[in-house]
Scaffold this motif. Structure first.
Motif, PDB file in Angstrom:
ATOM      1  N   TYR A 185       1.438   6.433  11.731  1.00  0.00           N
ATOM      2  CA  TYR A 185       0.945   6.782  10.388  1.00  0.00           C
ATOM      3  C   TYR A 185       0.935   8.298  10.190  1.00  0.00           C
ATOM      4  O   TYR A 185       1.267   8.797   9.114  1.00  0.00           O
TER       5      TYR A 185
ATOM      6  N   GLY B 245       0.893  -1.681   4.654  1.00  0.00           N
ATOM      7  CA  GLY B 245       1.357  -0.323   4.400  1.00  0.00           C
ATOM      8  C   GLY B 245       2.399   0.028   5.441  1.00  0.00           C
ATOM      9  O   GLY B 245       3.602  -0.149   5.248  1.00  0.00           O
ATOM     10  N   VAL B 246       1.938   0.439   6.601  1.00  0.00           N
ATOM     11  CA  VAL B 246       2.810   1.078   7.605  1.00  0.00           C
ATOM     12  C   VAL B 246       4.010   0.216   8.000  1.00  0.00           C
ATOM     13  O   VAL B 246       5.100   0.745   8.246  1.00  0.00           O
TER      14      VAL B 246
ATOM     15  N   ASN C 283      -4.253  -6.005   6.534  1.00  0.00           N
ATOM     16  CA  ASN C 283      -3.277  -4.912   6.403  1.00  0.00           C
ATOM     17  C   ASN C 283      -2.015  -5.361   7.142  1.00  0.00           C
ATOM     18  O   ASN C 283      -1.848  -6.545   7.446  1.00  0.00           O
TER      19      ASN C 283
ATOM     20  N   TYR D 163       3.152   6.776   2.296  1.00  0.00           N
ATOM     21  CA  TYR D 163       3.162   7.215   3.696  1.00  0.00           C
ATOM     22  C   TYR D 163       4.207   8.320   3.915  1.00  0.00           C
ATOM     23  O   TYR D 163       4.913   8.353   4.926  1.00  0.00           O
TER      24      TYR D 163
ATOM     25  N   VAL E 297       0.869  -1.181   0.000  1.00  0.00           N
ATOM     26  CA  VAL E 297       0.000   0.000   0.000  1.00  0.00           C
ATOM     27  C   VAL E 297       0.905   1.230   0.000  1.00  0.00           C
ATOM     28  O   VAL E 297       1.723   1.407   0.910  1.00  0.00           O
TER      29      VAL E 297
HETATM   30  C1  LIG Z   1      -4.281   1.910   4.251  1.00  0.00           C
HETATM   31  C2  LIG Z   1      -4.869   0.587   3.933  1.00  0.00           C
HETATM   32  C3  LIG Z   1      -4.118  -0.583   4.075  1.00  0.00           C
HETATM   33  C4  LIG Z   1      -2.747  -0.597   4.714  1.00  0.00           C
HETATM   34  O1  LIG Z   1      -2.902  -0.466   6.098  1.00  0.00           O
HETATM   35  P1  LIG Z   1      -1.657  -0.511   7.107  1.00  0.00           P
HETATM   36  O2  LIG Z   1      -2.292  -0.515   8.446  1.00  0.00           O
HETATM   37  O3  LIG Z   1      -0.864   0.726   6.843  1.00  0.00           O
HETATM   38  O4  LIG Z   1      -0.889  -1.734   6.810  1.00  0.00           O
HETATM   39  C5  LIG Z   1      -4.678  -1.773   3.642  1.00  0.00           C
HETATM   40  N1  LIG Z   1      -5.922  -1.808   3.115  1.00  0.00           N
HETATM   41  C6  LIG Z   1      -6.672  -0.704   2.974  1.00  0.00           C
HETATM   42  C7  LIG Z   1      -8.035  -0.819   2.413  1.00  0.00           C
HETATM   43  C8  LIG Z   1      -6.175   0.531   3.396  1.00  0.00           C
HETATM   44  O5  LIG Z   1      -6.945   1.623   3.284  1.00  0.00           O
END
Ligand SMILES: *Cc1c(COP(=O)(O)O)cnc(C)c1O
Length: 368
Positions: free
Chosen positions: A345, A214-215, A196, A46, A40
């Motif tokens: 974040y 993501g994070v 996530n 980020y 992500v």
């Molecule tokens: C932002 C997001 C992620 C990533 O989330 P993290 O907590 O940063 O790993 C995954 N899926 C969706 C739908 C998101 O909006």
């Protein structure tokens, strides 16, 4: 490592460790066992620069990327070239179909209306409890009763998003997972994606076919409260541009909120809330200089912070010296966030545009 003249001249230096980023991708991929590991990269990865982060992740083996906005997807396509799949989490707005097609982007379809709008490859988002984006359970039932509405869609993934994945014991996690399974069962069988960063660490039940970290890629702890399994990606340092010796009854900064209680040595560093060093770190933040913690005293102002460096060795606490503000020998992103009353974040995505940015650990270190 050669320090470029611009690094030597910069008042604040943000380093992004691309080797650590690639290592984090590998860690998450291993944790997700058999599932594909996407990335992500919304909000400019980020805050770290999607144009630099994207190609490094692609080289590490990532084939599927998620951005939030169409504009982010277009920029990412330019950075990545033609190979990767890029999904747009915010879905598709009427009139943008041509832009999606022109840049080979795939919408995450969030409503029945979006489903009717699009023809081609896409993901379908089922809302299992966020009540934000995605088909509600009623919408999903309507779709199950009229599967011909998927006729024009080349459905690649059915996705949902966890509300409480960072609290491993939270009952929402299993409730959402079960609802996701129930809603999917009424639809054509397709690869699924739920987790996530934190979701990856909830166990294999949450991995499905594709995980969407993501994070954690950027060094944030996906398991708050436990040791962070991720490598540190971000280091922020600020240069001491002035020193001041003060004594009672003097004060420091706007509002005169900090009063000296004796002889103190105050260092001024050119990082402020305009750089995303949040104002809530006033009197709370902590820098590190020559192995010594040096607290932010007084208010964070737009362009400057003031640190009490009295406890640091005098030979280190000199004009021109660099103070660690995030990472390096100092506190990590999540620690800084805790001091600011927020989450990692927000610290990452607020990182300012005025910092001198250095990308480390790629083929060559590059200054921007
Ligand atoms: C932002 C997001 C992620 C990533 O989330 P993290 O907590 O940063 O790993 C995954 N899926 C969706 C739908 C998101 O909006």
């Amino acid at each position: 490592m050669a320090i470029s003249p611009s690094t030597e001249k910069a008042g604040a230096i943000l380093e992004v460790d691309l080797a650590a980023l690639a290592a984090n991708y590998e860690i998450l991929k291993q944790r997700a066992a058999g599932a594909e590991c996407a990335a992500v990269v919304k909000a400019d990865a980020y805050g770290l620069g999607a144009d630099r982060v994207g190609p490094v992740l692609a080289a590490a083996g990532c084939r599927t990327f998620f951005a939030a906005h169409l504009s982010e997807g277009i920029a990412l396509r330019q950075a990545l070239g033609g190979q990767a799949s890029i999904y747009i989490l915010n879905g598709i707005l009427p009139g943008t179909e041509g832009d999606f097609r022109a840049h080979d982007l795939r919408p995450v379809l969030n409503s029945l209306a979006q489903l009717d709008l699009w023809q081609g490859a896409a993901a379908l988002h089922l809302d299992t409890g966020m009540n934000r984006l995605g088909l509600s359970p009623d919408d999903a039932a309507a779709l199950a009763a009229a599967p011909e509405r998927l006729g024009n869609i080349d459905l690649r993934f059915v996705v949902s998003h966890l509300a409480c994945a960072d609290e491993a014991g939270h009952k929402m996690n299993e409730l959402q997972r079960r609802l996701f399974d129930r809603l999917r069962a009424a639809l054509p069988a397709k690869p699924a994606s739920l987790g996530n960063s934190s979701g990856i660490f909830l166990g294999s039940d949450y991995h499905y076919d594709l995980v969407r970290p993501g994070v954690a890629l950027y060094g944030g702890n996906p398991m708050p409260g436990a040791a962070n399994p991720m490598r540190e990606v971000v280091r922020l340092r600020g240069r001491i541009i002035q020193l001041r010796e003060i004594d009672t009854p003097q004060s420091v900064g706007y509002g005169a909120t900090h009063r000296a209680t004796g002889p103190r040595r105050i260092a001024t560093v050119p990082v402020g809330y305009a750089d995303g060093y949040l104002r809530s770190l006033s009197g709370q933040g902590m820098g590190r200089l020559a192995g010594v913690s040096v607290p932010i005293v007084g208010r964070v102002s737009m362009d400057l912070i003031t640190l009490d460096v009295t406890e640091a060795p005098i030979e280190a606490a000199q004009a021109g010296a660099l103070v660690d503000l995030i990472g390096g020998g100092g506190e990590g992103v999540d620690d800084v966030a805790a001091r600011a009353g927020t989450i990692g974040y927000e610290i990452l995505t607020s990182l300012g545009r005025r910092y001198h940015r250095r990308y480390l650990g790629a083929e060559t270190t590059q200054d921007e």
